[in-house]
Design a protein around this motif. Structure first.
Motif, PDB file in Angstrom:
ATOM      1  N   GLN A 160       0.807  -1.219   0.000  1.00 55.52           N
ATOM      2  CA  GLN A 160       0.000   0.000   0.000  1.00 55.52           C
ATOM      3  C   GLN A 160       0.840   1.270   0.000  1.00 55.52           C
ATOM      4  O   GLN A 160       0.353   2.317  -0.411  1.00 55.52           O
ATOM      5  CB  GLN A 160      -0.925   0.006   1.217  1.00 55.52           C
ATOM      6  CG  GLN A 160      -1.950  -1.120   1.215  1.00 55.52           C
ATOM      7  CD  GLN A 160      -2.874  -1.038   2.407  1.00 55.52           C
ATOM      8  OE1 GLN A 160      -2.660  -0.258   3.335  1.00 55.52           O
ATOM      9  NE2 GLN A 160      -3.915  -1.853   2.405  1.00 55.52           N
ATOM     10  N   ASP A 161       2.083   1.193   0.472  1.00 52.40           N
ATOM     11  CA  ASP A 161       2.857   2.408   0.714  1.00 52.40           C
ATOM     12  C   ASP A 161       4.003   2.654  -0.251  1.00 52.40           C
ATOM     13  O   ASP A 161       4.546   3.746  -0.286  1.00 52.40           O
ATOM     14  CB  ASP A 161       3.442   2.387   2.141  1.00 52.40           C
ATOM     15  CG  ASP A 161       2.383   2.283   3.216  1.00 52.40           C
ATOM     16  OD1 ASP A 161       1.267   2.786   2.977  1.00 52.40           O
ATOM     17  OD2 ASP A 161       2.659   1.698   4.275  1.00 52.40           O
ATOM     18  N   THR A 162       4.411   1.649  -1.025  1.00 51.89           N
ATOM     19  CA  THR A 162       5.652   1.736  -1.791  1.00 51.89           C
ATOM     20  C   THR A 162       5.388   1.595  -3.280  1.00 51.89           C
ATOM     21  O   THR A 162       4.546   0.800  -3.701  1.00 51.89           O
ATOM     22  CB  THR A 162       6.636   0.644  -1.329  1.00 51.89           C
ATOM     23  OG1 THR A 162       6.785   0.714   0.085  1.00 51.89           O
ATOM     24  CG2 THR A 162       7.997   0.815  -1.981  1.00 51.89           C
ATOM     25  N   CYS A 187       7.879   6.220  -0.915  1.00 51.97           N
ATOM     26  CA  CYS A 187       7.157   5.738   0.264  1.00 51.97           C
ATOM     27  C   CYS A 187       6.093   6.778   0.596  1.00 51.97           C
ATOM     28  O   CYS A 187       6.413   7.898   1.009  1.00 51.97           O
ATOM     29  CB  CYS A 187       8.135   5.556   1.427  1.00 51.97           C
ATOM     30  SG  CYS A 187       7.369   5.063   2.982  1.00 51.97           S
ATOM     31  N   LYS A 189       2.791   7.792   2.789  1.00 47.17           N
ATOM     32  CA  LYS A 189       2.060   7.447   4.015  1.00 47.17           C
ATOM     33  C   LYS A 189       1.107   8.585   4.385  1.00 47.17           C
ATOM     34  O   LYS A 189       1.446   9.753   4.237  1.00 47.17           O
ATOM     35  CB  LYS A 189       3.031   7.199   5.176  1.00 47.17           C
ATOM     36  CG  LYS A 189       3.936   5.993   4.973  1.00 47.17           C
ATOM     37  CD  LYS A 189       4.855   5.805   6.172  1.00 47.17           C
ATOM     38  CE  LYS A 189       5.776   4.602   5.981  1.00 47.17           C
ATOM     39  NZ  LYS A 189       5.037   3.321   6.022  1.00 47.17           N
TER      40      LYS A 189
END
Length: 285
Positions: A160-162, A187, A189
């Motif tokens: 989900q983040d990268t 990344c 977030k």
């Protein structure tokens, strides 16, 4: 000018992980430590959320059994975030490069092993979630509104983040800086009301060096978006930028162009967001 890095992100060369589990745990501890320093005395809500989500990320990594290559990208993204927060948390040694009439400001400092880094500080009349949506969810559309960017393409998403991206810089007037491109790991977030987009340069087998472009490097880079303490509908927007364009370009030219490009980016982003909300209002009528 310059690249899709002037979009917002990216970083330095990376090293493949030898012991991914140990490195991941070390990165998590370091991120938590630096987030505490950045927030000042006492824990804050968004720091606690990042810590909780970091623990969840570790569990998710274990469960999904990513490949070794995927794990290396995840580790690089966390490293970019950790390094960026560490730099931003140190308020000493920053020198003023530009102060625009509207209050937008660019600062710089020289760091060991990295070189000169730049920090844009602006106040935007948008909520962090809206900016996050434009800069992360609509990342590949940046070339439509930022003249410094020719194209951004997401090469791969990891969890989900990268993500891994390829960015091509738009041509510059007079070809002061020849065509550059970047391959970056990012990344992204969103923790509570605070949003992050960190990155650094990486290697991606599916995107070798392109004919006619110099493969440049950027990072550690990070955009931090937080609600203004005076008005939660406005955002305190901070962009840390470092870049190595490669080639024979005088540092004086690079430094001047980078700081001005950050100021220009803020203005392009304002115009993009204003145009978007004008269209929404028109459609609602």
């Amino acid at each position: 000018m310059l690249p899709a890095t002037f979009k917002l992100c990216a970083g330095i060369s990376y090293r493949h992980a030898r012991n991914m589990t140990g490195l991941r745990k070390t990165a998590m501890v370091a991120i938590n430590h630096e987030l505490s320093r950045l927030s000042g005395p006492g824990p804050s809500g968004w720091i606690s959320q990042v810590r909780r989500r970091s623990s969840l990320l570790s569990s998710r990594i274990e469960e999904k059994a990513f490949s070794e290559t995927d794990m290396s990208y995840i580790k690089q993204g966390e490293e970019a975030l950790q390094k960026s927060i560490s730099i931003l948390s140190d308020q000493d040694g920053w020198q003023t490069e530009i102060v625009a009439a509207n209050g937008d400001k660019v600062l710089s400092k020289v760091l060991p092993d990295i070189g000169k880094v730049f920090k844009l500080e602006v106040l935007l009349d948008q909520r962090p979630d809206n900016l996050y949506g434009e800069l992360v969810d609509n990342m590949e559309q940046m070339g439509e509104w930022n003249p410094n960017v020719k194209q951004i393409k997401i090469l791969q998403r990891i969890g989900q983040d990268t993500m891994v991206t390829h960015e091509m810089a738009a041509e510059t007037p007079g070809n002061v800086v020849g065509p550059r491109d970047f391959v970056s790991v990012r990344c992204a977030k969103r923790r509570g009301s605070t949003c992050f987009l960190a990155g650094m340069s990486t290697h991606y087998a599916g995107m070798p060096e392109q004919k006619g472009f110099v493969r440049a490097e950027n990072g550690p880079t990070c955009i931090v978006m937080r609600p203004s303490t005076e008005d939660p509908d406005k955002t305190k927007f901070t962009w840390l930028l470092s870049i190595d364009l490669k080639g024979w370009i005088p540092k004086t030219i690079i430094n001047r162009v980078l700081s001005q490009t950050q100021v220009d980016f803020a203005q392009h982003l304002r115009q993009r967001m204003a145009a978007g909300y004008s269209m929404e209002a028109a459609q609602a009528c």
